[in-house]
Design a protein around this motif. Structure first.
Motif, PDB file in Angstrom:
ATOM      1  N   ASN A   1      57.028 -60.295  -4.186  1.00  0.00           N
ATOM      2  CA  ASN A   1      55.691 -60.729  -3.813  1.00  0.00           C
ATOM      3  C   ASN A   1      54.815 -59.595  -3.325  1.00  0.00           C
ATOM      4  O   ASN A   1      53.618 -59.604  -3.509  1.00  0.00           O
ATOM      5  N   SER A   2      55.436 -58.634  -2.663  1.00  0.00           N
ATOM      6  CA  SER A   2      54.569 -57.680  -1.981  1.00  0.00           C
ATOM      7  C   SER A   2      54.388 -56.443  -2.848  1.00  0.00           C
ATOM      8  O   SER A   2      55.156 -56.164  -3.741  1.00  0.00           O
ATOM      9  N   LEU A   3      53.306 -55.711  -2.588  1.00  0.00           N
ATOM     10  CA  LEU A   3      53.111 -54.426  -3.233  1.00  0.00           C
ATOM     11  C   LEU A   3      53.802 -53.432  -2.334  1.00  0.00           C
ATOM     12  O   LEU A   3      53.293 -53.044  -1.281  1.00  0.00           O
ATOM     13  N   VAL A   4      54.983 -53.046  -2.735  1.00  0.00           N
ATOM     14  CA  VAL A   4      55.858 -52.359  -1.812  1.00  0.00           C
ATOM     15  C   VAL A   4      55.213 -51.097  -1.256  1.00  0.00           C
ATOM     16  O   VAL A   4      55.217 -50.846  -0.058  1.00  0.00           O
ATOM     17  N   TRP A   5      54.600 -50.315  -2.152  1.00  0.00           N
ATOM     18  CA  TRP A   5      54.072 -49.026  -1.681  1.00  0.00           C
ATOM     19  C   TRP A   5      53.006 -49.230  -0.627  1.00  0.00           C
ATOM     20  O   TRP A   5      52.905 -48.504   0.350  1.00  0.00           O
ATOM     21  N   LEU A   6      52.218 -50.301  -0.832  1.00  0.00           N
ATOM     22  CA  LEU A   6      51.145 -50.572   0.113  1.00  0.00           C
ATOM     23  C   LEU A   6      51.733 -50.923   1.470  1.00  0.00           C
ATOM     24  O   LEU A   6      51.292 -50.449   2.517  1.00  0.00           O
ATOM     25  N   GLU A   7      52.755 -51.756   1.405  1.00  0.00           N
ATOM     26  CA  GLU A   7      53.388 -52.206   2.632  1.00  0.00           C
ATOM     27  C   GLU A   7      53.997 -51.038   3.404  1.00  0.00           C
ATOM     28  O   GLU A   7      53.769 -50.866   4.589  1.00  0.00           O
ATOM     29  N   THR A   8      54.741 -50.182   2.669  1.00  0.00           N
ATOM     30  CA  THR A   8      55.384 -49.077   3.384  1.00  0.00           C
ATOM     31  C   THR A   8      54.336 -48.085   3.853  1.00  0.00           C
ATOM     32  O   THR A   8      54.483 -47.486   4.905  1.00  0.00           O
ATOM     33  N   LEU A   9      53.273 -47.936   3.066  1.00  0.00           N
ATOM     34  CA  LEU A   9      52.208 -47.021   3.489  1.00  0.00           C
ATOM     35  C   LEU A   9      51.630 -47.492   4.829  1.00  0.00           C
ATOM     36  O   LEU A   9      51.471 -46.718   5.767  1.00  0.00           O
TER      37      LEU A   9
ATOM     38  N   LEU B   1      61.791 -41.136   4.339  1.00  0.00           N
ATOM     39  CA  LEU B   1      61.478 -40.259   5.467  1.00  0.00           C
ATOM     40  C   LEU B   1      60.388 -39.271   5.082  1.00  0.00           C
ATOM     41  O   LEU B   1      59.449 -39.008   5.838  1.00  0.00           O
ATOM     42  N   PHE B   2      60.514 -38.723   3.858  1.00  0.00           N
ATOM     43  CA  PHE B   2      59.539 -37.742   3.402  1.00  0.00           C
ATOM     44  C   PHE B   2      58.161 -38.383   3.301  1.00  0.00           C
ATOM     45  O   PHE B   2      57.160 -37.819   3.719  1.00  0.00           O
ATOM     46  N   ARG B   3      58.163 -39.603   2.733  1.00  0.00           N
ATOM     47  CA  ARG B   3      56.886 -40.302   2.592  1.00  0.00           C
ATOM     48  C   ARG B   3      56.239 -40.501   3.948  1.00  0.00           C
ATOM     49  O   ARG B   3      55.024 -40.388   4.105  1.00  0.00           O
TER      50      ARG B   3
ATOM     51  N   LEU C   1      56.626 -38.652   6.629  1.00  0.00           N
ATOM     52  CA  LEU C   1      56.097 -37.379   7.126  1.00  0.00           C
ATOM     53  C   LEU C   1      54.768 -37.071   6.450  1.00  0.00           C
ATOM     54  O   LEU C   1      53.822 -36.603   7.087  1.00  0.00           O
ATOM     55  N   LEU C   2      54.712 -37.364   5.127  1.00  0.00           N
ATOM     56  CA  LEU C   2      53.460 -37.149   4.402  1.00  0.00           C
ATOM     57  C   LEU C   2      52.359 -38.008   4.998  1.00  0.00           C
ATOM     58  O   LEU C   2      51.222 -37.560   5.169  1.00  0.00           O
ATOM     59  N   ALA C   3      52.713 -39.246   5.318  1.00  0.00           N
ATOM     60  CA  ALA C   3      51.713 -40.159   5.873  1.00  0.00           C
ATOM     61  C   ALA C   3      51.177 -39.607   7.188  1.00  0.00           C
ATOM     62  O   ALA C   3      49.986 -39.685   7.473  1.00  0.00           O
ATOM     63  N   GLU C   4      52.081 -39.017   7.997  1.00  0.00           N
ATOM     64  CA  GLU C   4      51.625 -38.437   9.258  1.00  0.00           C
ATOM     65  C   GLU C   4      50.623 -37.321   9.022  1.00  0.00           C
ATOM     66  O   GLU C   4      49.586 -37.238   9.676  1.00  0.00           O
ATOM     67  N   CYS C   5      50.966 -36.453   8.040  1.00  0.00           N
ATOM     68  CA  CYS C   5      50.058 -35.353   7.701  1.00  0.00           C
ATOM     69  C   CYS C   5      48.727 -35.918   7.226  1.00  0.00           C
ATOM     70  O   CYS C   5      47.658 -35.455   7.626  1.00  0.00           O
ATOM     71  N   GLY C   6      48.839 -36.909   6.349  1.00  0.00           N
ATOM     72  CA  GLY C   6      47.622 -37.503   5.801  1.00  0.00           C
ATOM     73  C   GLY C   6      46.747 -38.026   6.923  1.00  0.00           C
ATOM     74  O   GLY C   6      45.540 -37.816   6.948  1.00  0.00           O
TER      75      GLY C   6
ATOM     76  N   ALA D   1      55.947 -31.242   7.277  1.00  0.00           N
ATOM     77  CA  ALA D   1      56.838 -32.165   6.601  1.00  0.00           C
ATOM     78  C   ALA D   1      58.025 -31.430   5.997  1.00  0.00           C
ATOM     79  O   ALA D   1      59.160 -31.890   6.090  1.00  0.00           O
ATOM     80  N   ALA D   2      57.769 -30.264   5.388  1.00  0.00           N
ATOM     81  CA  ALA D   2      58.849 -29.592   4.679  1.00  0.00           C
ATOM     82  C   ALA D   2      60.031 -29.219   5.581  1.00  0.00           C
ATOM     83  O   ALA D   2      61.175 -29.526   5.235  1.00  0.00           O
ATOM     84  N   PRO D   3      59.781 -28.587   6.735  1.00  0.00           N
ATOM     85  CA  PRO D   3      60.930 -28.254   7.576  1.00  0.00           C
ATOM     86  C   PRO D   3      61.683 -29.490   8.042  1.00  0.00           C
ATOM     87  O   PRO D   3      62.918 -29.510   8.058  1.00  0.00           O
ATOM     88  N   ALA D   4      60.921 -30.513   8.363  1.00  0.00           N
ATOM     89  CA  ALA D   4      61.575 -31.733   8.824  1.00  0.00           C
ATOM     90  C   ALA D   4      62.407 -32.324   7.691  1.00  0.00           C
ATOM     91  O   ALA D   4      63.515 -32.819   7.900  1.00  0.00           O
ATOM     92  N   PHE D   5      61.886 -32.240   6.489  1.00  0.00           N
ATOM     93  CA  PHE D   5      62.601 -32.800   5.361  1.00  0.00           C
ATOM     94  C   PHE D   5      63.855 -31.980   5.080  1.00  0.00           C
ATOM     95  O   PHE D   5      64.905 -32.525   4.743  1.00  0.00           O
ATOM     96  N   ARG D   6      63.711 -30.661   5.238  1.00  0.00           N
ATOM     97  CA  ARG D   6      64.868 -29.810   5.013  1.00  0.00           C
ATOM     98  C   ARG D   6      65.980 -30.224   5.981  1.00  0.00           C
ATOM     99  O   ARG D   6      67.152 -30.221   5.649  1.00  0.00           O
ATOM    100  N   ALA D   7      65.552 -30.616   7.164  1.00  0.00           N
ATOM    101  CA  ALA D   7      66.527 -31.023   8.168  1.00  0.00           C
ATOM    102  C   ALA D   7      67.319 -32.227   7.689  1.00  0.00           C
ATOM    103  O   ALA D   7      68.473 -32.408   8.048  1.00  0.00           O
ATOM    104  N   THR D   8      66.705 -33.055   6.843  1.00  0.00           N
ATOM    105  CA  THR D   8      67.404 -34.259   6.410  1.00  0.00           C
ATOM    106  C   THR D   8      68.534 -33.912   5.457  1.00  0.00           C
ATOM    107  O   THR D   8      69.336 -34.753   5.102  1.00  0.00           O
ATOM    108  N   ARG D   9      68.571 -32.687   4.986  1.00  0.00           N
ATOM    109  CA  ARG D   9      69.606 -32.337   4.027  1.00  0.00           C
ATOM    110  C   ARG D   9      70.936 -32.066   4.725  1.00  0.00           C
ATOM    111  O   ARG D   9      71.991 -32.199   4.122  1.00  0.00           O
TER     112      ARG D   9
END
Lengths: 882, 109
Positions: free
Chosen positions: A63-71, A402-404, A406-411, A470-478
């Motif tokens: 039912n939901s537009l997932v990307w919109l919801e997570t955004l 998680l990456f998304r 972080l991107l949202a925070e930057c945005g 975002a990139a360093p934080a994302f690298r941390a997820t590895r």
């Protein structure tokens, strides 16, 4: 379909929950019918269906537009996070907004002044005809846009073949209204083809045609601009009665130009346009017109230039200024050329070219600083959030998710920064245009939001955020969650290498801040120098009155007597201490030069007795002019020390003579020196103190029906002005009267310096502040990460002072390296600013030292706080915590 | 067979079952199992999302009714577009089955 479901997804969720329950009930009943025990039957039903919640989630997802919801979720999360560290958010967003806004505003101004095309059809076709290399200030140059004389214009029009349409225009002020209530209006005089060639249609009435320029002067028709029509004529339809009094002559308004058309001078919008008229005698030495046109199809600028060059000898021979014997040869060698004029002309361009590019560079550096600062803050946060990332990974979040986020925070950060930046840009644009304007010269610019620049600035900011946040934080997820959690929790000292990028960024910040601060200090000090420079004459309390007495019908031989009479009336006004006429107002750009002797030259000014007293210039030797210096008495002069040195060879000057070389209307004259004054500035506060000669006003060969007076008064300027105006109006109501405050005009002449001082000062302080915030952030972060180590040191007996010293040494190193790099950079790039400085060297050591000291103080404050926090650490708490 | 195809097959089976008349979820599952002689076990977990999707596309419509043993249950019914969809999909299915059979048992054997 999906949209209606999207909004009813909660309803459907409940619906499906009930349906699934029914299913379970039926299955349980069937199982019991097969003989199972109730409990067992229910379990079996559940096993067969699976997890109802998962099924509901799957349906919910359909039912939901997932990307919109997570955004939306990510943004909400981002807002919460920013709210958790308001300091970080405030600094990041403010610096971004200022960086983006400053860049956009200054670029917009540059665009409006320099780059944008005129609002006419096919502006790129417009070409201006000029003398190659200019006219070397020959003859009279009344305005900033005059390139050619009217005789030259007539010759070009007659002989050229390159242009399909050609027109000329001249810019100047006119006085509109009755003598008692005059208003200055900015005006253009245009040839008959002006509007037709530009392709400007009338908004009301009609515009000029070639036959409009055949009448004798003064012109009796005018066209007004749309804004003038709206403002001063209330937008009334034109009829035979639409009249203005322009320079005392009744003038019929025959048309209105469309809104948006401002003439050809960017920043100098015209209000009234009048057609050229036929004067009794056409002057050959007044360079007041600009000639422009559109090229014939197929003609290029080089081809037009070649053609103009070919006809130049004939044109300059036919229009020669025969009176200037020395310059005649040079004049005849002049050549015409064609130059693109699609963006019109503007004095702002010559005056503000370097300042604007410099300001753009400054604002670029500020944006860089804002980004570096953002990068630093983001990186500090990113490492602090390694643990958060680890926990969320361990709980099953996908890395993409998680990456998304972080991107949202930057945005979010950049979006808020950009939105505020746009507001800042609008505000700053207005402030800039206001700062360029003065009472005597109001600048009108249409500054438009330039989306490309805004987008660029926002893009840079967003990229910075992603790269460094975002990139360093994302690298941390590895890394394996368990490792990350261990390191963050049980870490001892973190290796130096980890912060190397952050340290480097701090060094960059300090270096850039130093460059900006040195620039700021130089511009502020330069402005101060200019404000306090000793011009050698009185500035405060001086007023300039211009009186035109053409309507008083005084005969030519009584002009001087009438001027004396007016001076006496002015002196009788309460508060007035002195008044004298002059032919040239000092320090405001006017220039009057004459040849003296065989090769020398000197500035010449004709003044009435009492001028030096009024202007506070002492007589070093000899006497002032007096009533005995008349038209018929022997010519006398008072000269300055530079004249004595340069023209008279330094000899005892009183009684010596000097002979001027002849000029049109100014026959060669032998002057006897009767007095000496000290050197003063001449026509520019920034200028030199040249050789000057003053001669009695009564001996001025070109006395006209007007008087320019310098008036010294101890009363307020406003009351002095009304006092004088009232006195003059009582005895001579027909006299045109204008009054200006000398000091105010001088201040207006410092607009450029004021602007540079204001903006560079603001940006310099901002830069220093940002550097301080950045340093504070990084040092506190390093201290926080080393808490364990510091705790151990304290436990082992380290003194408070030692801990503070340890942290401060860290900051001091960063500061010193940054200062060294900054100094070297300044030595390399600072030269650009040199041409804008007054009585200051670009490499002025005092400014450099001052900027460095200021940065050092800020750095010390910024690192002292975290250092003190570290030294107050309770070792037990610090050690137990981790 | 990949997931997409399986899902498509479940849709086809549901549509075919509903061609016989309205039914609720549990009935649909048992009918499919019974008619396939218990070879096809409908995973109940994927039945309801499939029904939801079909309804979303307008091929079935639903209403609350009373089941054979007097329970409130949500019944599904084939809509005209659903009936057309069933025809297309059934003939497509036949084609695929014939094609696969030709591959598995070539005529020459």
């Amino acid at each position: 379909m999906a949209w209606t479901r999207f909004f009813r997804r909660r309803f459907w969720d409940e619906e499906r929950a009930r349906e699934l329950q029914t299913h379970l009930d039926i299955e349980t009943a069937e199982n019991m019918a097969r003989g199972m025990a109730p409990e067992e039957a229910r379990h079996a039903a559940h096993r067969k269906l699976g997890n109802p919640t998962l099924i509901r989630e799957e349906i919910y997802r359909i039912n939901s537009l997932v990307w919109l919801e997570t955004l939306a979720q990510d943004l909400r999360h981002g807002v919460r996070l920013l709210g958790l560290s308001p300091g970080f958010a405030l600094v990041a967003i403010t610096s971004l907004a200022l960086g983006i806004g400053a860049n956009a505003a200054i670029f917009q101004l540059l665009d409006a002044v320099r780059l944008r095309n005129l609002p006419i059809p096919n502006p790129q076709e417009l070409v201006e005809v000029k003398i190659v290399g200019g006219n070397r200030r020959m003859g009279v140059n009344p305005g900033p846009y005059g390139q050619l004389t009217r005789p030259i214009w007539r010759e070009i029009r007659e002989h050229q073949e390159a242009f399909s349409s050609l027109f000329a225009w001249a810019w100047g002020n006119v006085r509109v209204g009755q003598p008692t209530e005059l208003r200055r209006a900015s005006a253009i005089q245009v040839s008959g083809d002006f509007f037709r060639a530009l392709g400007v249609p009338p908004w009301r009435g009609r515009l000029f045609l070639p036959e409009d320029e055949v009448g004798a002067c003064p012109a009796s028709k005018a066209v007004v601009s749309y804004s003038y029509w709206q403002y001063y004529m209330s937008g009334r339809d034109l009829d035979g009665d639409s009249k203005l009094i322009v320079n005392g002559a009744p003038t019929e308004v025959i048309g209105v130009t469309p809104p948006g058309f401002f003439g050809l001078a960017v920043g100098d919008n015209f209000e009234i346009a009048q057609p050229f008229c036929q004067p009794k005698e056409l002057r050959h030495d007044v360079f007041d017109v600009s000639v422009m046109g559109r090229l014939r199809p197929g003609w290029t600028i080089p081809r037009a230039s070649a053609e103009l060059e070919a006809i130049s000898p004939g044109i300059f021979a036919a229009t020669a200024i025969t009176e200037f014997a020395d310059a005649l040869e040079m004049y005849k060698r002049f050549r015409l050329g064609a130059y693109p004029a699609s963006s019109g002309v503007s004095w702002l361009r010559t005056a503000y070219d370097t300042p604007l590019w410099l300001l753009l560079a400054i604002s670029g550096l500020v944006l860089l600083l804002a980004c570096v600062n953002l990068a630093n803050l983001m990186m500090a946060r990113a490492s602090a959030r390694e643990r958060e990332m680890a926990v969320r990974l361990a709980l099953g979040a996908s890395r993409l998710r998680l990456f998304r986020q972080l991107l949202a925070e930057c945005g979010l950060l950049t979006a808020i920064g950009a939105a505020l930046g746009i507001a800042v840009a609008q505000l700053l644009s207005r402030v800039l245009v206001w700062a360029l304007s003065t009472e005597s010269m109001s600048v009108k610019l249409r500054v438009e939001t330039n989306w490309r620049v805004l987008l660029f600035a926002v893009g840079v900011a967003a990229l910075t955020c992603v790269l460094f946040g975002a990139a360093p934080a994302f690298r941390a997820t590895r890394t394996e969650p368990i490792t990350a959690m261990n390191v963050a929790g049980r870490g001892l000292t973190t290796g130096r290498g980890r912060f190397s990028l952050q340290r480097m960024l701090i060094v960059v910040q300090v270096a850039v801040s130093l460059v900006l601060l040195v620039g700021a200090l130089l511009f502020v000090r330069s402005f101060r120098n200019l404000m306090t420079v000793d011009s050698g004459m009185r500035q405060a309390g001086i007023g300039i009155a211009v009186m035109g007495f053409e309507q008083s019908h005084v005969s030519r031989d009584r002009f001087e007597e009438f001027q004396r009479q007016l001076l006496d009336e002015v002196r009788s006004v309460p508060g007035v201490l002195g008044a004298a006429t002059t032919t040239n107002v000092p320090l405001l750009g006017g220039l009057w030069n004459m040849g003296v002797g065989a090769h020398g030259s000197s500035m010449f000014t004709w003044v009435s007795p009492g001028y030096f007293d009024t202007m506070g210039i002492p007589l070093l030797m000899g006497r002032d002019f007096n009533a005995n210096d008349t038209r018929t008495s022997p010519p006398v002069a008072i000269v300055n020390q530079a004249f004595v040195r340069d023209v008279l060879g330094g000899a005892d000057p009183i009684g010596k003579t000097a002979r001027t070389r002849a000029e049109p209307n100014y026959p060669s004259t032998l002057y006897e020196i009767v007095g000496v004054i000290p050197d003063t500035k001449y026509n520019d506060l920034r200028g030199e103190r040249p050789a000057m000669a003053f001669v009695p006003a009564s001996q001025f060969p070109e006395l006209g029906p007007w008087a320019v007076m310098m008036i010294h008064s101890k009363a307020e300027p406003a009351s002095t002005m009304t006092g004088i105006r009232r006195t003059i109006a009582k005895s001579h109501p027909e006299i045109l009267f204008e009054y200006q405050v000398f000091q105010k005009l001088l201040r207006d002449g410092m607009v450029r310096e004021r602007l540079m001082a204001m903006l560079s000062g603001f940006f310099g302080l901002l830069a220093a502040l940002l550097a301080g915030v950045g340093l504070y952030g990084v040092i506190s972060y390093i201290v926080a990460r080393r808490r364990n180590e510091i705790g151990i040191r304290v436990a082992l007996g380290a003194q408070q002072g030692q801990v503070v010293g340890m942290v401060m040494r860290e900051a001091a190193w960063l500061l010193v390296i940054g200062l060294v790099i900054g100094t070297v950079s300044w030595l390399m790039v600072g030269r650009t600013a040199g041409s804008l400085l007054f009585e200051l060297n670009v490499h002025d050591p005092l400014s450099l030292a001052g900027a460095a000291a200021l940065l050092a103080v800020i750095a010390a404050l910024a690192s002292l706080l975290p250092a003190r926090r570290a030294s107050n650490l309770d070792p037990m708490v610090a050690l137990r915590l981790d | 067979l990949d997931g997409e195809m399986l899902q498509g097959t479940l849709d086809l089976l549901i549509l075919q079952t509903l061609a016989l008349g309205p039914a609720h979820g549990h009935t649909i599952a048992s009918v499919i199992e019974r008619r396939s002689e218990e070879v096809l076990q409908v995973e109940h977990g994927s039945l309801y999302p499939a029904l939801h999707r079909l309804e979303d596309r307008g091929w079935v419509s639903s209403f609350w009714g009373t089941s054979e043993n007097n329970r409130k249950a949500r019944f599904y019914r084939l809509t005209p577009p659903g009936r057309r969809q069933l025809a297309t999909r059934a003939s497509r299915w036949d084609e695929i089955v014939r094609a696969i059979n030709r591959v598995l048992r070539p005529a020459g054997e």
